[in-house]
Design an enzyme around this catalytic site. Structure first.
Site, PDB file in Angstrom:
ATOM      1  N   ASN A   1       0.875  -1.173   0.000  1.00  0.00           N
ATOM      2  CA  ASN A   1       0.000   0.000   0.000  1.00  0.00           C
ATOM      3  C   ASN A   1       0.913   1.224   0.000  1.00  0.00           C
ATOM      4  O   ASN A   1       1.479   1.588   1.025  1.00  0.00           O
ATOM      5  CB  ASN A   1      -0.905  -0.025   1.239  1.00  0.00           C
ATOM      6  CG  ASN A   1      -1.899   1.122   1.233  1.00  0.00           C
ATOM      7  OD1 ASN A   1      -1.813   2.035   0.407  1.00  0.00           O
ATOM      8  ND2 ASN A   1      -2.835   1.085   2.161  1.00  0.00           N
TER       9      ASN A   1
ATOM     10  N   ARG B   1      -2.468  -1.989  -3.643  1.00  0.00           N
ATOM     11  CA  ARG B   1      -3.703  -1.254  -3.467  1.00  0.00           C
ATOM     12  C   ARG B   1      -3.654  -0.049  -4.404  1.00  0.00           C
ATOM     13  O   ARG B   1      -2.680   0.715  -4.393  1.00  0.00           O
ATOM     14  CB  ARG B   1      -3.818  -0.764  -2.024  1.00  0.00           C
ATOM     15  CG  ARG B   1      -5.035   0.073  -1.853  1.00  0.00           C
ATOM     16  CD  ARG B   1      -5.058   0.788  -0.543  1.00  0.00           C
ATOM     17  NE  ARG B   1      -6.300   1.545  -0.457  1.00  0.00           N
ATOM     18  CZ  ARG B   1      -6.447   2.617   0.286  1.00  0.00           C
ATOM     19  NH1 ARG B   1      -5.445   3.049   1.021  1.00  0.00           N
ATOM     20  NH2 ARG B   1      -7.584   3.243   0.326  1.00  0.00           N
TER      21      ARG B   1
ATOM     22  N   HIS C   1     -13.221   2.397  -0.558  1.00  0.00           N
ATOM     23  CA  HIS C   1     -13.190   1.378   0.507  1.00  0.00           C
ATOM     24  C   HIS C   1     -13.774   0.048   0.011  1.00  0.00           C
ATOM     25  O   HIS C   1     -14.219  -0.772   0.816  1.00  0.00           O
ATOM     26  CB  HIS C   1     -14.021   1.800   1.739  1.00  0.00           C
ATOM     27  CG  HIS C   1     -13.410   2.903   2.552  1.00  0.00           C
ATOM     28  ND1 HIS C   1     -14.197   3.837   3.187  1.00  0.00           N
ATOM     29  CD2 HIS C   1     -12.147   3.202   2.869  1.00  0.00           C
ATOM     30  CE1 HIS C   1     -13.418   4.680   3.850  1.00  0.00           C
ATOM     31  NE2 HIS C   1     -12.154   4.311   3.667  1.00  0.00           N
TER      32      HIS C   1
ATOM     33  N   ARG D   1     -13.043  15.216   6.944  1.00  0.00           N
ATOM     34  CA  ARG D   1     -13.848  15.530   5.757  1.00  0.00           C
ATOM     35  C   ARG D   1     -15.294  15.786   6.162  1.00  0.00           C
ATOM     36  O   ARG D   1     -15.830  15.123   7.041  1.00  0.00           O
ATOM     37  CB  ARG D   1     -13.826  14.364   4.756  1.00  0.00           C
ATOM     38  CG  ARG D   1     -12.482  14.108   4.159  1.00  0.00           C
ATOM     39  CD  ARG D   1     -12.588  13.076   3.035  1.00  0.00           C
ATOM     40  NE  ARG D   1     -11.293  12.521   2.748  1.00  0.00           N
ATOM     41  CZ  ARG D   1     -11.013  11.215   2.783  1.00  0.00           C
ATOM     42  NH1 ARG D   1     -11.945  10.342   3.065  1.00  0.00           N
ATOM     43  NH2 ARG D   1      -9.801  10.798   2.525  1.00  0.00           N
TER      44      ARG D   1
ATOM     45  N   GLU E   1      -8.171  -5.602   4.568  1.00  0.00           N
ATOM     46  CA  GLU E   1      -8.022  -5.303   3.142  1.00  0.00           C
ATOM     47  C   GLU E   1      -6.787  -5.984   2.560  1.00  0.00           C
ATOM     48  O   GLU E   1      -6.794  -6.440   1.424  1.00  0.00           O
ATOM     49  CB  GLU E   1      -7.940  -3.778   2.946  1.00  0.00           C
ATOM     50  CG  GLU E   1      -9.287  -3.109   3.209  1.00  0.00           C
ATOM     51  CD  GLU E   1      -9.171  -1.667   3.654  1.00  0.00           C
ATOM     52  OE1 GLU E   1      -8.722  -1.427   4.793  1.00  0.00           O
ATOM     53  OE2 GLU E   1      -9.552  -0.778   2.872  1.00  0.00           O
TER      54      GLU E   1
END
Ligand code: ADP
Length: 405
Positions: A7, A90, A179, A240, A384
């Site tokens: 990642n 990823r 996601h 956010r 993940e």
């Protein structure tokens, strides 16, 4: 077979080395502060934790260093990097092109580059990781796993914005969702836990970490999700805003804000941090709220209220909902937030069990709804990296077999 999962972020590279197909993590590590004066490296394996400080200027140097450490004579876990058969990367944005994880070819690289337009902060560093691995380990099979891929099944009425259609055709402006690897992993895990085919299940998945998103997953397919063209839309997140009236942007322009400032404001200075002016970390906010801080209290309330609104809309989207799943740092670890989000929904078929919810153990899968609840509520830790390792193993295994045949 050894599979490395990478990642690659703007200044960091996270990695996990798996032995497949038995899904054993042989080593995992993190290289941080790439390009700064001193970079931090740590690797955990059966040999213990290795912590080093070293100057690493580029992602290419970073990948070379990680491979060296994995094969280090004293601290390493493999005899040679040639043992690594496949590398799974990823990649955040796969646009409309990628509906599943794929073998990386020059054409795939070109597409990832093209989609950098939609994910300028993510796709370029993801690509740097891919390029560095191609150089350092040219014999390994490389696979890209996209955050957007799982949401390829959204129907047009869920992915189109009510904007002039030409903007979709010309610029690809639509809901992509993110996601996806996490939403896919936890919905598959639920099917395994219930020992039922995923094609029979309708679930609402809530990934609540630094970034937060939800998905309505019908028979294993994502049919709606809260993030949009970018990860800014939807739930309240650490920094956010999630959903706002777009007219706020023009109002701020009128007040003298530059577009770049508004972008920063909405992505980095809003959400839990913006409301509370204390922290983007839910743990700090809960602590502040418990000490009587009013702004921390309202920030948490807005976070939970927005989530409840999405629960309501996804119950309506799915018609029949078998389960709600909580995952991500907040979803997995905080019983109080789960309770605040779902309490009082018995009339809608969701009844939490306060004791089971409070007793859910960190890192473990748990059912936290009452026996009478029509819709089950589950906590399922996401993984993940494992999902990417599985996808990479599948593709690598197939290709190696073809070569052998
Ligand atoms: P990312 O989205 O970067 O993968 P995580 O899923 O690990 O991150 O989530 C990180 C967030 O989880 C932290 O910002 C923190 O707010 C939250 N978190 C972790 N543990 C707890 C906890 N016990 N209670 C509330 N929030 C927590």
């Amino acid at each position: 077979m050894k599979i490395l999962v990478i990642n690659s972020g703007s200044s960091s590279i996270k990695y996990q080395l798996y032995r497949m197909p038995d899904q054993q993590v042989i080593a995992k590590g993190l290289l941080e502060k790439i390009g700064e004066e001193i970079s931090f490296f740590n690797q955990k394996s059966q040999k213990g934790t290795l912590e080093l400080r070293k100057q690493i200027s580029t992602h290419e140097q970073g990948i070379m260093f990680i491979l060296e450490m994995l094969a280090d004579r004293e601290q390493g876990v493999i005899a040679s990097v040639k043992e690594i058969s496949g590398i799974g990367h990823r990649v955040v944005h796969g646009g409309e092109e990628f509906t599943a994880s794929v073998l990386i070819t020059p054409e795939v690289v070109a597409k990832i580059q093209q989609y950098a337009d939609l994910a300028p902060l993510h796709n370029p560093p993801n690509l740097m990781g891919i390029t560095a691995c191609t150089k350092s380990l040219p014999q390994a099979i490389q696979v890209a796993a996209f955050d957007t891929a799982f949401h390829h099944s959204l129907p047009p009425h869920a992915y189109l914005y009510a904007l002039p259609y030409g903007l979709y055709k010309k610029f690809g402006i639509r809901r992509y969702g993110f996601h996806g690897t996490s939403h896919r992993y936890v919905s598959k895990r639920l099917a395994a836990i219930l020992n039922r085919p995923i094609e029979e299940l309708n679930v609402i998945t809530c990934h609540l970490g630094n970034g937060c998103s939800m998905a309505a997953v019908e028979k294993g397919l994502s049919v709606d999700t809260s993030m949009g063209l970018t990860p800014l839309e939807g739930l309240v997140m650490g920094t956010r805003s999630g959903d706002i009236d777009p007219a706020i942007v023009f109002y701020l322009v009128d007040k003298g804000y530059a577009p770049a400032d508004i972008n920063r404001l909405l992505n980095k200075q809003s959400g839990l941090l913006g409301i509370s002016e204390i922290s983007n970390d839910m743990r700090n906010l809960i602590e502040a709220r418990d000490k009587g801080d009013e702004r921390a209290r309202i920030a948490i309330e807005i976070f939970c209220y927005r989530l409840r609104k999405y629960i309501g809309s996804y119950l309506a989207v799915l018609g029949r909902t078998d389960a709600v799943i909580f995952t991500g740092g907040i979803g997995e670890n905080n019983a109080m937030i789960r309770w605040e989000c779902l309490k009082g929904l018995r009339e809608l078929g969701i009844e939490m069990d306060e004791t089971l919810n409070a007793q859910a153990v960190k890192g473990a899968e748990a059912k936290v709804s009452s026996a009478a609840s029509k819709t089950g509520v589950f906590v399922i830790p996401t993984n993940e990296e494992l999902q990417i390792a599985n996808d990479t193993y599948e593709i690598t295994h197939r290709l190696v077999k073809v070569q052998e045949d």
